[in-house]
Design a protein around this motif. Sequence first.
Motif, PDB file in Angstrom:
ATOM      1  N   LYS A 132      53.759 -25.834   6.761  1.00 59.71           N
ATOM      2  CA  LYS A 132      53.526 -27.222   7.170  1.00 59.71           C
ATOM      3  C   LYS A 132      52.128 -27.336   7.784  1.00 59.71           C
ATOM      4  N   LEU A 133      51.307 -28.232   7.240  1.00 63.60           N
ATOM      5  CA  LEU A 133      49.985 -28.503   7.815  1.00 63.60           C
ATOM      6  C   LEU A 133      50.161 -29.535   8.925  1.00 63.60           C
ATOM      7  N   VAL A 134      50.211 -29.041  10.150  1.00 63.83           N
ATOM      8  CA  VAL A 134      50.471 -29.902  11.306  1.00 63.83           C
ATOM      9  C   VAL A 134      49.246 -30.750  11.634  1.00 63.83           C
ATOM     10  N   ASP A 135      48.098 -30.085  11.744  1.00 63.69           N
ATOM     11  CA  ASP A 135      46.837 -30.777  11.968  1.00 63.69           C
ATOM     12  C   ASP A 135      45.693 -29.822  11.629  1.00 63.69           C
ATOM     13  N   PHE A 136      44.488 -30.350  11.605  1.00 64.40           N
ATOM     14  CA  PHE A 136      43.320 -29.514  11.372  1.00 64.40           C
ATOM     15  C   PHE A 136      42.081 -30.268  11.821  1.00 64.40           C
ATOM     16  N   LYS A 137      40.997 -29.532  11.974  1.00 66.10           N
ATOM     17  CA  LYS A 137      39.725 -30.174  12.310  1.00 66.10           C
ATOM     18  C   LYS A 137      38.652 -29.683  11.348  1.00 66.10           C
TER      19      LYS A 137
END
Length: 254
Positions: A172-177
């Motif tokens: 699961k890609l929760v968040d990224f920057k």
Amino acid sequence: MARRKKVYEGKAKILYEGPEPGTLVQYFKDDATAFNAEKKAVIEGKGVLNNRLSEFFMTGLTQIGIPTHFIKRLNMREQLIRQAEIIPLEVIVRNFAAGSMAKRLGMEEGMSLPRPIVEFSYKDDALGDPLVPEEYIIAFGWATQQDMDDIVSLALRVNDWMSGVMYGVGIKLVDFKIEVGRVWDNEFPRLILADEISPDSCRLWDIETGQKLDKDVFRRDLGNLTDAYTEVAKRLGVMPSNVTHRPAKPTLIN
């Protein structure tokens, strides 16, 4: 052999002058930091894994038409990149509540957001990379309104592709920057994806178990960071899937 000229050294990477004008060599260090560098360690093999994983993501994004600074991988720790004028923002895309957002808004970690949310923080370690609204960014001249529209569009395209790729391997890609740079082609500016995409810059959770496979392992003392990054590399096919133990130096597929 002449020593290369160092252009910049950050917490996780070093930039050197490249072999051709307009290029740089990006070296991935084994250093791990958290909480604005208040927590530090050297994790053997981390730089090697991040170099290969960032190559994997940047190459895939280029193939779907997203411009990036990536040119080619040079060796296990270095890649050749296009020099760009970095816009002083971290562009954060959130699909689920986690980290500072969950803490800031009193939300339960892992709660699905109604839609992907794009946030911006001003890149300044001394200030703790504070969140900034779009109005500040335009007023202070960090980026134009057209830049901001293009950055949001780029970030959401990255999110669509990354989410699908990670879901396909049970993550699961929760968040990224990400970071965005400006380059000139025939005197016309355009924006490209810069810096890196790796477990250092993403929150990645196993879909079935919720196991964290990103830098939160280091932030929260949840286990061995190299093991977590190795698991991501194995699932994506960057590292042999039949490795049953963590080697002293990760064995990667050429």
